[in-house]
Design a protein around this motif. Structure first.
Motif, PDB file in Angstrom:
ATOM      1  N   PRO A  34     -10.737  54.317  45.010  1.00 27.96           N
ATOM      2  CA  PRO A  34     -11.997  54.839  44.477  1.00 27.96           C
ATOM      3  C   PRO A  34     -12.639  55.776  45.493  1.00 27.96           C
ATOM      4  N   LYS A  35     -13.442  56.677  45.005  1.00 23.38           N
ATOM      5  CA  LYS A  35     -14.071  57.662  45.885  1.00 23.38           C
ATOM      6  C   LYS A  35     -14.933  57.011  46.948  1.00 23.38           C
ATOM      7  N   SER A  36     -15.526  55.867  46.664  1.00 23.89           N
ATOM      8  CA  SER A  36     -16.382  55.209  47.642  1.00 23.89           C
ATOM      9  C   SER A  36     -15.590  54.732  48.861  1.00 23.89           C
ATOM     10  N   LEU A  37     -14.281  54.488  48.727  1.00 24.86           N
ATOM     11  CA  LEU A  37     -13.470  54.042  49.853  1.00 24.86           C
ATOM     12  C   LEU A  37     -12.894  55.203  50.661  1.00 24.86           C
ATOM     13  N   LEU A  38     -12.890  56.390  50.105  1.00 25.13           N
ATOM     14  CA  LEU A  38     -12.289  57.524  50.810  1.00 25.13           C
ATOM     15  C   LEU A  38     -12.932  57.785  52.165  1.00 25.13           C
ATOM     16  N   PRO A  39     -14.261  57.832  52.298  1.00 23.88           N
ATOM     17  CA  PRO A  39     -14.817  58.050  53.634  1.00 23.88           C
ATOM     18  C   PRO A  39     -14.423  56.949  54.614  1.00 23.88           C
ATOM     19  N   LYS A  40     -14.341  55.694  54.126  1.00 19.48           N
ATOM     20  CA  LYS A  40     -13.934  54.610  55.010  1.00 19.48           C
ATOM     21  C   LYS A  40     -12.498  54.806  55.449  1.00 19.48           C
ATOM     22  N   MET A  41     -11.634  55.205  54.527  1.00 14.72           N
ATOM     23  CA  MET A  41     -10.239  55.443  54.863  1.00 14.72           C
ATOM     24  C   MET A  41     -10.125  56.632  55.803  1.00 14.72           C
ATOM     25  N   MET A  42     -10.918  57.645  55.557  1.00 17.80           N
ATOM     26  CA  MET A  42     -10.895  58.816  56.438  1.00 17.80           C
ATOM     27  C   MET A  42     -11.361  58.405  57.825  1.00 17.80           C
ATOM     28  N   ASN A  43     -12.382  57.555  57.896  1.00 15.98           N
ATOM     29  CA  ASN A  43     -12.860  57.076  59.185  1.00 15.98           C
ATOM     30  C   ASN A  43     -11.784  56.251  59.881  1.00 15.98           C
ATOM     31  N   ALA A  44     -11.076  55.417  59.129  1.00 12.37           N
ATOM     32  CA  ALA A  44      -9.986  54.628  59.701  1.00 12.37           C
ATOM     33  C   ALA A  44      -8.879  55.542  60.205  1.00 12.37           C
ATOM     34  N   ASP A  45      -8.546  56.560  59.402  1.00 12.66           N
ATOM     35  CA  ASP A  45      -7.536  57.525  59.831  1.00 12.66           C
ATOM     36  C   ASP A  45      -7.993  58.263  61.078  1.00 12.66           C
ATOM     37  N   MET A  46      -9.255  58.646  61.100  1.00  9.42           N
ATOM     38  CA  MET A  46      -9.798  59.355  62.261  1.00  9.42           C
ATOM     39  C   MET A  46      -9.786  58.443  63.486  1.00  9.42           C
ATOM     40  N   ALA A  48      -7.638  56.062  64.016  1.00  2.19           N
ATOM     41  CA  ALA A  48      -6.239  55.990  64.432  1.00  2.19           C
ATOM     42  C   ALA A  48      -5.851  57.245  65.198  1.00  2.19           C
ATOM     43  N   VAL A  49      -6.288  58.399  64.707  1.00  2.00           N
ATOM     44  CA  VAL A  49      -6.000  59.665  65.393  1.00  2.00           C
ATOM     45  C   VAL A  49      -6.693  59.677  66.752  1.00  2.00           C
ATOM     46  N   ASP A  50      -7.949  59.202  66.795  1.00  2.00           N
ATOM     47  CA  ASP A  50      -8.669  59.135  68.066  1.00  2.00           C
ATOM     48  C   ASP A  50      -7.967  58.199  69.039  1.00  2.00           C
ATOM     49  N   ALA A  51      -7.461  57.079  68.549  1.00  2.00           N
ATOM     50  CA  ALA A  51      -6.738  56.143  69.409  1.00  2.00           C
ATOM     51  C   ALA A  51      -5.463  56.789  69.939  1.00  2.00           C
ATOM     52  N   GLU A  52      -4.740  57.503  69.073  1.00  2.00           N
ATOM     53  CA  GLU A  52      -3.532  58.201  69.513  1.00  2.00           C
ATOM     54  C   GLU A  52      -3.883  59.271  70.535  1.00  2.00           C
ATOM     55  N   ASN A  53      -4.959  60.008  70.273  1.00  2.00           N
ATOM     56  CA  ASN A  53      -5.394  61.038  71.217  1.00  2.00           C
ATOM     57  C   ASN A  53      -5.802  60.413  72.539  1.00  2.00           C
ATOM     58  N   GLN A  54      -6.449  59.253  72.486  1.00  2.00           N
ATOM     59  CA  GLN A  54      -6.863  58.568  73.707  1.00  2.00           C
ATOM     60  C   GLN A  54      -5.644  58.141  74.519  1.00  2.00           C
ATOM     61  N   VAL A  55      -4.639  57.604  73.838  1.00  2.00           N
ATOM     62  CA  VAL A  55      -3.412  57.197  74.523  1.00  2.00           C
ATOM     63  C   VAL A  55      -2.726  58.423  75.115  1.00  2.00           C
ATOM     64  N   GLU A  56      -2.676  59.498  74.337  1.00  2.00           N
ATOM     65  CA  GLU A  56      -2.063  60.737  74.807  1.00  2.00           C
ATOM     66  C   GLU A  56      -2.818  61.293  76.013  1.00  2.00           C
ATOM     67  N   LEU A  57      -4.144  61.252  75.943  1.00  2.00           N
ATOM     68  CA  LEU A  57      -4.977  61.743  77.048  1.00  2.00           C
ATOM     69  C   LEU A  57      -4.764  60.897  78.298  1.00  2.00           C
ATOM     70  N   GLU A  58      -4.676  59.577  78.135  1.00  2.00           N
ATOM     71  CA  GLU A  58      -4.428  58.705  79.283  1.00  2.00           C
ATOM     72  C   GLU A  58      -3.065  58.988  79.894  1.00  2.00           C
ATOM     73  N   GLU A  59      -2.071  59.225  79.061  1.00  2.00           N
ATOM     74  CA  GLU A  59      -0.727  59.529  79.551  1.00  2.00           C
ATOM     75  C   GLU A  59      -0.718  60.855  80.311  1.00  2.00           C
ATOM     76  N   LYS A  60      -1.412  61.860  79.751  1.00  2.00           N
ATOM     77  CA  LYS A  60      -1.501  63.157  80.425  1.00  2.00           C
ATOM     78  C   LYS A  60      -2.214  63.013  81.761  1.00  2.00           C
ATOM     79  N   THR A  61      -3.289  62.247  81.783  1.00  2.00           N
ATOM     80  CA  THR A  61      -4.037  62.035  83.024  1.00  2.00           C
ATOM     81  C   THR A  61      -3.166  61.340  84.061  1.00  2.00           C
TER      82      THR A  61
END
Length: 122
Positions: A34-46, A48-61
């Motif tokens: 349902p449309k009401s869950l899309l922002p929540k799913m987008m936030n969850a996806d974001m 996950a992407v932020d967590a991946e970026n954080q891991v990537e940033l830590e590895e680069k550092t």
């Protein structure tokens, strides 16, 4: 208590669903989120992407720090090699001076003079 009272009880526990609801339900089958869950799913996806970026940033550092440490180690080793080269040149120079001094002492001493037995006999 007749059968109609019982039917009223059953009507109150069950709800009739109209055909309009059935259409909405079929839309949920085609589009399960349902449309009401899309922002929540987008936030969850974001997240996950932020967590991946954080891991990537830590590895680069970590890699950058490792490279910097290796660069400092290389600089230290290079400085050590330069110091050893200078010490080596200094010791070579001292050895040449000592070698020349020893040659001069040997040439001045009669013990180290070459003896020509043929010239002395004549």
């Amino acid at each position: 208590m007749d059968g109609s009272g019982k039917e009223e009880e059953e009507d109150s526990t069950f709800t009739n669903i109209s055909l309009a609801d059935d259409i909405d339900h079929s839309a949920r089958i085609l589009y399960p989120r349902p449309k009401s869950l899309l922002p929540k799913m987008m936030n969850a996806d974001m997240d996950a992407v932020d967590a991946e970026n954080q891991v990537e940033l830590e590895e680069k550092t970590r890699l950058i720090n490792q490279v910097l440490e290796l660069q400092h180690t290389l600089e230290d080793l290079s400085a050590r090699v330069d110091a050893v080269k200078e010490e080596n040149l200094k010791l070579k120079s001292e050895n040449q001076v000592l070698g020349q001094y020893i040659e001069n002492l040997m040439s001045a001493s009669s013990v180290f003079q070459t003896t020509d037995t043929k010239s002395k006999r004549k």
